[in-house]
Design a protein around this motif. Structure first.
Motif, short mmCIF file in Angstrom:
data_model
loop_
_atom_site.label_atom_id
_atom_site.label_comp_id
_atom_site.label_asym_id
_atom_site.label_seq_id
_atom_site.Cartn_x
_atom_site.Cartn_y
_atom_site.Cartn_z
N UNK A 89 -18.23 48.65 -30.78
CA UNK A 89 -18.54 49.61 -31.93
C UNK A 89 -18.97 48.65 -33.35
N UNK A 90 -18.07 47.51 -33.20
CA UNK A 90 -18.19 46.65 -34.30
C UNK A 90 -19.56 45.95 -34.32
N UNK A 91 -19.79 45.68 -32.97
CA UNK A 91 -21.15 44.76 -33.08
C UNK A 91 -22.43 45.82 -33.48
N UNK A 92 -22.20 46.89 -32.68
CA UNK A 92 -23.23 47.89 -33.05
C UNK A 92 -23.41 48.27 -34.43
N UNK A 93 -22.31 48.47 -35.16
CA UNK A 93 -22.49 48.72 -36.71
C UNK A 93 -23.15 47.63 -37.51
N UNK A 94 -22.65 46.16 -37.09
CA UNK A 94 -23.44 45.14 -37.67
C UNK A 94 -24.96 45.18 -37.67
N UNK A 95 -25.14 45.60 -36.43
CA UNK A 95 -26.75 45.71 -36.03
C UNK A 95 -27.22 46.77 -37.02
N UNK A 96 -26.49 47.87 -37.08
CA UNK A 96 -26.99 49.10 -37.90
C UNK A 96 -27.35 48.66 -39.46
N UNK A 97 -26.44 47.57 -39.92
CA UNK A 97 -26.62 47.00 -41.28
C UNK A 97 -27.77 46.23 -41.24
N UNK A 98 -28.27 45.57 -40.50
CA UNK A 98 -29.43 44.77 -40.52
C UNK A 98 -30.56 45.26 -39.72
N UNK A 99 -30.49 46.55 -39.53
CA UNK A 99 -31.62 47.27 -38.72
C UNK A 99 -33.15 46.92 -39.41
N UNK A 100 -33.98 46.69 -38.80
CA UNK A 100 -35.34 46.41 -39.53
C UNK A 100 -36.36 47.66 -39.28
N UNK A 101 -35.87 48.57 -38.52
CA UNK A 101 -36.87 49.64 -38.09
C UNK A 101 -35.82 51.01 -37.94
N UNK A 102 -36.58 52.01 -37.94
CA UNK A 102 -36.01 53.29 -37.55
C UNK A 102 -35.48 53.52 -36.08
N UNK A 103 -36.62 53.31 -35.14
CA UNK A 103 -36.19 53.23 -33.68
C UNK A 103 -35.04 52.16 -33.36
N UNK A 104 -35.06 51.08 -34.00
CA UNK A 104 -33.98 50.25 -33.73
C UNK A 104 -32.57 50.75 -34.17
N UNK A 105 -32.50 51.46 -35.34
CA UNK A 105 -31.39 51.79 -35.79
C UNK A 105 -31.08 53.09 -34.85
N UNK A 106 -31.71 54.07 -34.57
CA UNK A 106 -31.39 54.86 -33.53
C UNK A 106 -30.93 54.34 -32.36
N UNK A 107 -31.25 53.32 -31.59
CA UNK A 107 -30.80 52.75 -30.47
C UNK A 107 -29.23 52.18 -30.60
N UNK A 108 -29.10 51.53 -31.97
CA UNK A 108 -28.01 50.87 -32.20
C UNK A 108 -26.77 52.16 -32.41
N UNK A 109 -27.27 53.24 -33.09
CA UNK A 109 -26.21 54.35 -33.27
C UNK A 109 -26.02 55.05 -31.86
N UNK A 110 -26.84 54.99 -31.03
CA UNK A 110 -26.44 55.66 -29.62
C UNK A 110 -25.38 54.64 -29.04
N UNK A 111 -25.56 53.46 -29.13
CA UNK A 111 -24.54 52.43 -28.50
C UNK A 111 -23.22 52.52 -29.42
N UNK A 112 -23.23 52.79 -30.77
CA UNK A 112 -22.17 52.78 -31.51
C UNK A 112 -21.22 54.16 -31.09
N UNK A 113 -22.24 55.22 -30.88
CA UNK A 113 -21.53 56.39 -30.56
C UNK A 113 -20.79 56.37 -29.08
N UNK A 114 -21.58 55.72 -28.12
CA UNK A 114 -20.91 55.66 -26.59
C UNK A 114 -19.33 54.93 -26.94
N UNK A 115 -19.50 53.79 -27.83
CA UNK A 115 -18.17 53.24 -27.98
C UNK A 115 -17.19 54.04 -28.70
N UNK A 116 -17.77 54.87 -29.89
CA UNK A 116 -16.68 55.82 -30.38
C UNK A 116 -16.13 56.67 -29.31
N UNK A 117 -17.03 57.46 -28.49
CA UNK A 117 -16.67 58.38 -27.64
C UNK A 117 -15.49 57.78 -26.67
N UNK A 118 -15.87 56.69 -26.17
CA UNK A 118 -14.84 56.02 -25.20
C UNK A 118 -13.38 56.05 -26.02
#
Length: 430
Positions: A89-118
């Motif tokens: 979750x922490x790493x994904x949030x950091x990637x979201x903070x530096x996301x260069x594009x919309x699709x990149x942010x979507x992918x990072x948020x998906x990973x972040x959501x998986x970690x939050x759900x666990x």
């Protein structure tokens, strides 16, 4: 100098504050950044659909994370997965903070959501592991009351961050929250599932546990009732902002006040659940909550019919009070359903938490857009949908209670016949 393991928490009891952090991450990571979606769209030079997809991806990830990692924790243990999820979750949030594009942010948020759900699913399982049923029920009520305040506090916190920074600053704050999750897991959440109580960590064993509980009606009946209730509740969440602003012309600020008051009502009743469940029991409190919500949505339906058939619109105050009662009832219903389902699925608590949370969350997500599809120019579509879901939930609950009473009566009858026929009491297995 003490070693690192010596610095970590070794008590068998988890800290409530640590459980709040790992299970309450969903509202924080969702509601705190909704207001930043328009700015995010402009900043990344993307479309509104992609900007909204960053939110959808996180929600899908949360549902998937619960369904996948809850059962896995029954085989591999709780603590390692909780710690791994917090790090991801922490790493994904950091990637979201530096996301260069919309699709990149979507992918990072998906990973972040998986970690939050666990964390959400495994955190519930930890409560069932560490506490006897009565105390576990109180803990569920505590977690629910604090978690329900998330939709009130998170947007305000997000607004404060946006007042001094942009959407990237929000994800930087979420990165800090992820670090807090890591520390909470390290120092506040011990392993609560001993090796001797684990059921095998392979894919086959995990699937077997899911099939076992999914085919167990004594467990799934609680999930089925909760799914119907959550459908009615998510209809309110997904439709009330459009309906109230369209029908009553209220501003976004006024709607935020309505939503906040209702969320506080839910937090208060969930705390009431914690204080009374030991004396009253989860079954009665679930029934009380469902009756309160069902009566309230029936009142909203009456208001909608009056608006549809007459020239006047029912006063906002009346509808607001009814919606507050609806949401307040959920503060009793949801922790009660969690308690009953976790107890019924106690042989595989992680799997039980996954199925209960994942299925009800998925059902709620599916019905959220229904009001928009049916129209929000009047109260009727939202009121009709809510009334239908709660009516089905009450009907299913009545059928289940009737079947249980019939089973008790049948068992009593068989016992009486054996006793009057001279069978020894030791042979009575009814």
């Amino acid at each position: 100098m003490p070693s690192l393991p010596g610095l970590l928490r070794t008590s068998s009891r988890p800290l409530t504050a640590a459980l709040v952090i790992v299970t309450g991450v969903g509202p924080i990571a969702t509601d705190s950044y909704v207001a930043a979606l328009p700015a995010l769209q402009v900043s990344l030079h993307t479309s509104a659909a992609v900007a909204q997809l960053t939110l959808t991806a996180f929600i899908i990830g949360m549902a998937g994370g619960q369904i996948v990692f809850g059962p896995v924790s029954d085989g591999l243990g709780r603590r390692g997965l909780l710690l791994g999820g917090a790090v991801v979750f922490t790493l994904a949030a950091a990637l979201c903070a530096v996301a260069p594009s919309g699709p990149f942010l979507v992918a990072a948020r998906l990973v972040q959501g998986l970690a939050a759900g666990s964390g959400i699913a495994i955190g519930r399982a930890v409560v069932g592991d560490a506490y006897p049923p009565a105390e576990a029920a109180q803990r569920y009520g505590t977690l629910a009351s604090i978690t329900f305040l998330g939709p009130v506090l998170a947007p305000a916190a997000g607004g404060l961050v946006l007042a001094v920074g942009d959407w990237r600053a929000l994800f930087a704050v979420l990165t800090g929250f992820g670090v807090l999750m890591v520390l909470a897991t390290m120092f506040g959440l011990p392993e609560t599932l001993p090796v001797t109580q684990r059921h095998g960590g392979g894919l086959g064993a995990t699937v077997h546990r899911m099939r076992d509980l999914a085919g167990d009606w004594s467990f799934m009946r609680h999930v089925a009732v909760q799914c119907l209730v959550v459908c009615g509740f998510f209809t309110y969440i997904g439709g009330s902002s459009f309906v109230l602003q369209e029908v009553y012309g209220i501003s976004e600020g006024t709607y935020a006040l309505v939503f906040a008051v209702n969320a506080v009502a839910m937090a208060v009743t969930s705390m009431l659940f914690r204080l009374t469940v030991g004396r009253v029991g989860a079954v009665r409190l679930r029934l009380t909550g469902m009756i309160a919500s069902s009566v309230a949505v029936a009142g909203v339906l009456v208001c909608a019919l009056a608006e549809h058939q007459g020239p006047g619109t029912p006063p906002l105050a009346v509808v607001w009070v009814l919606l507050t009662v609806l949401v307040g009832g959920m503060g009793l219903t949801i922790p009660s359903a969690t308690t009953l389902a976790q107890e019924a699925g106690r042989r595989s608590r992680g799997t039980a938490a996954a199925l209960q949370g994942g299925l009800s969350f998925a059902c709620g997500a599916l019905v959220t857009p229904l009001t928009g599809l049916l129209g929000f120019g009047t109260l009727l579509p939202m009121a009709g949908l809510m009334s239908g879901f709660f009516a089905l939930a009450m009907l299913l609950l009545a059928l289940l209670r009737g079947a249980a009473d019939a089973g008790v009566a049948s068992s009593t009858s068989r016992r009486t016949m054996r006793e009057t026929s001279g069978y020894p009491h030791s042979r009575d297995h009814g």
